[in-house]
Design a protein around this motif. Sequence first.
Motif, PDB file in Angstrom:
ATOM      1  N   PRO A 130       1.259  -1.338   0.109  1.00  0.00           N
ATOM      2  CA  PRO A 130      -0.173  -0.113   0.289  1.00  0.00           C
ATOM      3  C   PRO A 130       0.498   1.281  -0.228  1.00  0.00           C
ATOM      4  O   PRO A 130       0.459   2.319  -0.062  1.00  0.00           O
ATOM      5  N   ALA A 131       2.076   1.200   0.588  1.00  0.00           N
ATOM      6  CA  ALA A 131       3.163   2.223   0.260  1.00  0.00           C
ATOM      7  C   ALA A 131       4.116   2.098  -0.453  1.00  0.00           C
ATOM      8  O   ALA A 131       5.024   3.345  -1.261  1.00  0.00           O
ATOM      9  N   GLY A 132       4.391   1.221  -1.443  1.00  0.00           N
ATOM     10  CA  GLY A 132       5.006   1.478  -2.397  1.00  0.00           C
ATOM     11  C   GLY A 132       6.303   0.876  -2.175  1.00  0.00           C
ATOM     12  O   GLY A 132       6.748   0.409  -0.973  1.00  0.00           O
ATOM     13  N   VAL A 133       6.876   1.659  -3.038  1.00  0.00           N
ATOM     14  CA  VAL A 133       8.851   1.539  -3.205  1.00  0.00           C
ATOM     15  C   VAL A 133       9.288   1.534  -2.031  1.00  0.00           C
ATOM     16  O   VAL A 133      10.248   1.520  -0.681  1.00  0.00           O
ATOM     17  N   ALA A 134       8.644   3.282  -1.079  1.00  0.00           N
ATOM     18  CA  ALA A 134       8.598   3.554  -0.186  1.00  0.00           C
ATOM     19  C   ALA A 134       8.565   3.292   1.364  1.00  0.00           C
ATOM     20  O   ALA A 134       9.099   2.918   2.497  1.00  0.00           O
ATOM     21  N   GLY A 135       8.089   2.349   1.578  1.00  0.00           N
ATOM     22  CA  GLY A 135       7.008   1.553   2.599  1.00  0.00           C
ATOM     23  C   GLY A 135       7.854   0.431   2.678  1.00  0.00           C
ATOM     24  O   GLY A 135       8.333  -0.115   3.802  1.00  0.00           O
ATOM     25  N   VAL A 136       8.661   0.010   1.512  1.00  0.00           N
ATOM     26  CA  VAL A 136       9.008  -1.142   1.111  1.00  0.00           C
ATOM     27  C   VAL A 136      10.325  -1.159   2.274  1.00  0.00           C
ATOM     28  O   VAL A 136      10.856  -1.844   2.750  1.00  0.00           O
ATOM     29  N   THR A 137      11.097   0.338   1.785  1.00  0.00           N
ATOM     30  CA  THR A 137      12.570   0.130   2.343  1.00  0.00           C
ATOM     31  C   THR A 137      12.393   0.478   3.293  1.00  0.00           C
ATOM     32  O   THR A 137      13.479   0.754   4.045  1.00  0.00           O
ATOM     33  N   GLY A 138      11.582   1.828   4.161  1.00  0.00           N
ATOM     34  CA  GLY A 138      10.996   2.347   5.356  1.00  0.00           C
ATOM     35  C   GLY A 138      11.171   1.113   5.722  1.00  0.00           C
ATOM     36  O   GLY A 138      11.921   0.938   6.726  1.00  0.00           O
ATOM     37  N   ALA A 139      10.302  -0.422   5.944  1.00  0.00           N
ATOM     38  CA  ALA A 139      10.572  -1.510   7.027  1.00  0.00           C
ATOM     39  C   ALA A 139      11.795  -2.478   6.797  1.00  0.00           C
ATOM     40  O   ALA A 139      12.548  -2.300   7.489  1.00  0.00           O
ATOM     41  N   ALA A 140      12.575  -1.898   5.853  1.00  0.00           N
ATOM     42  CA  ALA A 140      13.650  -2.731   5.200  1.00  0.00           C
ATOM     43  C   ALA A 140      14.294  -1.659   6.434  1.00  0.00           C
ATOM     44  O   ALA A 140      15.476  -2.833   7.419  1.00  0.00           O
ATOM     45  N   SER A 141      14.551  -0.692   6.214  1.00  0.00           N
ATOM     46  CA  SER A 141      15.927  -0.134   7.616  1.00  0.00           C
ATOM     47  C   SER A 141      15.407   0.046   9.132  1.00  0.00           C
ATOM     48  O   SER A 141      16.080  -1.031  10.009  1.00  0.00           O
ATOM     49  N   LEU A 142      14.010  -1.098   9.288  1.00  0.00           N
ATOM     50  CA  LEU A 142      13.889  -1.265  10.413  1.00  0.00           C
ATOM     51  C   LEU A 142      14.168  -2.902  10.175  1.00  0.00           C
ATOM     52  O   LEU A 142      13.938  -2.733  11.880  1.00  0.00           O
ATOM     53  N   VAL A 143      13.826  -3.594   9.805  1.00  0.00           N
ATOM     54  CA  VAL A 143      14.163  -4.768  10.469  1.00  0.00           C
ATOM     55  C   VAL A 143      15.775  -5.226  10.335  1.00  0.00           C
ATOM     56  O   VAL A 143      16.185  -6.736  10.075  1.00  0.00           O
ATOM     57  N   PHE A 144      16.737  -4.699   9.151  1.00  0.00           N
ATOM     58  CA  PHE A 144      17.589  -4.773   8.745  1.00  0.00           C
ATOM     59  C   PHE A 144      19.245  -5.271  10.037  1.00  0.00           C
ATOM     60  O   PHE A 144      19.478  -6.196   9.987  1.00  0.00           O
ATOM     61  N   PHE A 145      18.246  -4.607  11.494  1.00  0.00           N
ATOM     62  CA  PHE A 145      18.995  -4.730  12.504  1.00  0.00           C
ATOM     63  C   PHE A 145      19.185  -6.279  12.892  1.00  0.00           C
ATOM     64  O   PHE A 145      19.145  -6.446  14.209  1.00  0.00           O
ATOM     65  N   SER A 146      17.799  -6.748  12.653  1.00  0.00           N
ATOM     66  CA  SER A 146      17.428  -8.679  12.824  1.00  0.00           C
ATOM     67  C   SER A 146      18.538  -8.961  12.194  1.00  0.00           C
ATOM     68  O   SER A 146      18.651 -10.286  13.130  1.00  0.00           O
ATOM     69  N   PHE A 147      18.866  -9.145  11.696  1.00  0.00           N
ATOM     70  CA  PHE A 147      20.499  -9.122  10.922  1.00  0.00           C
ATOM     71  C   PHE A 147      21.531  -9.065  11.499  1.00  0.00           C
ATOM     72  O   PHE A 147      22.719 -10.162  10.833  1.00  0.00           O
ATOM     73  N   ILE A 148      22.078  -8.454  12.409  1.00  0.00           N
ATOM     74  CA  ILE A 148      23.189  -8.369  12.920  1.00  0.00           C
ATOM     75  C   ILE A 148      23.414  -9.153  13.794  1.00  0.00           C
ATOM     76  O   ILE A 148      22.781  -9.396  14.173  1.00  0.00           O
ATOM     77  N   GLY A 149      24.839  -9.806  13.632  1.00  0.00           N
ATOM     78  CA  GLY A 149      25.199 -11.006  14.277  1.00  0.00           C
ATOM     79  C   GLY A 149      25.272 -12.215  13.149  1.00  0.00           C
ATOM     80  O   GLY A 149      26.207 -12.920  13.823  1.00  0.00           O
ATOM     81  N   PHE A 150      25.403 -11.935  12.182  1.00  0.00           N
ATOM     82  CA  PHE A 150      26.399 -13.060  11.087  1.00  0.00           C
ATOM     83  C   PHE A 150      27.476 -13.086  11.530  1.00  0.00           C
ATOM     84  O   PHE A 150      28.342 -13.856  10.645  1.00  0.00           O
TER      85      PHE A 150
END
Length: 490
Positions: free
Chosen positions: A241-261
């Motif tokens: 619903p929020a287009g590409v901006a919504g997808v990338t904005g959420a990606a910034s939020l969830v990026f830190f779920s990958f810290i630790g690899f």
Amino acid sequence: MGREASDVVDLAASDDEAHGRTGYGVRGAGHRQVPSGVVSLLRTKPVERTPETGLRRTMGLVPLVALSVGATLGTGIFVVLGQAAPVAGPAVAVSFVVAALAALFSALSYAELAGAVPVSGSAYSYTYATLGELVAWVCGWCLLLEYGVSVAAVAVGWSGYLNAFLYATVGWQLPAALSGDVVNLPAAVVVLLATAVLLGGAKESALVTTVTTVLKVAVLLFFVAVAVFGFQQENLTPFAPAGVAGVTGAASLVFFSFIGFDAASTAGEEARNPQKDLPRAIVISLAIVTVVYVLVALTSVGAVGIGVLEGSDASLATVLQHVTGASWPSVVLSAGAVVAIASVVLTVLYGQTRVLVAMSRDGLVPPVFARIGPRRVPTANTLIVGVAVAVLAALVPLGQLAEATSIGTLVAFGLVNVGVIVLRRTRPDLPRGFRTPWVPVVPLLGLAMCVLLVAGLAPVTWLAFGIWSVVGLVVYFAYGRRRSQLAQGE
């Protein structure tokens, strides 16, 4: 560079001569005179210098993968989905893929350096071999911030999940005064328990890490298997619903779920075949975590829709209760969350101690942190770190300070990407167990992602990082610079 030398040094000296005289190489760019004090900040540690430290090489590929997955798969997926789903809509599953791609650029750089510089210390050791002592100190100081504060933050989060689990199973919780209002006793206890496991030895702690990692992956797959029965196609419409901006904005939020690899890279001197196994462990662990995250996100949204997830701090438990109408699946998931977060405490605490081993061996922090005990572990180091983090977790309400772990991580990631480019130019002949594809494009993309994400952090995070950095520079110039092993060889 002898003490009797003049106040300037000639950087046109050959690499062989520089290494022979000093034990480090400063690669020159023509005949130019640079103050020796400046050069001392740029001295690099030879890649081949891998002294025997007394750590035991007992970890194969599976324990290394478990270490990385265990450090990554923790609090993030259990809480972040409720925050990210409203931003991207059902396309939040795509946001996890975007965040994984951003992490992948840095992971590929980590993989190359882990195989080329197979020693303890992760990004700190890599930058020491490529970018010089001062940059290595900054990187190591950032890692201490990342690991130390994040362990305390994770322990505080574990306390909350433990209370929720106790209430769901026996109808009882710890008094508020003991679970955060005055002192957070469970947070301190889980750190001390992890410390005790680490003192048992690398092989034993690797076994615990492997078992707990398998268990929490199984719990999340159990969640997917249950949630899929509530899957409804209409919950995925509109998809973005929020287009590409919504997808990338959420990606910034969830990026830190990958810290630790990158946790496997701290085990460079305890891996049986580091040149091959470290790169494989880093890439495999990132792939496993990405698949689990996407499955959990997709089934969650498909089962209950965005409205149910929005604002929920226990989004996954909410999904199961909504789908089944029963409490027992949520209890199983809560138990899994308790195990998952406890294993993150263990693996991140392990990484903290190994970074300190590397820094101590190089003379930048006191020698007590590098002393190896009878069980082939850094006993004093582990005890000091464990007690300090336990006190921090028990007494300090971390709040926004915990966000400083993000900036420390991103600075370290950025330096590793730069290190790959530098080492390709300075040591093209160096054997590598893994080669990052499309250099310098991939490392530059990794660096750009780190810069982009750092730029979006809150001002209070920058303030906390600035204070921490100033303290670190004071420690380096007052202690580490003169006691550096490379300085002793001058």
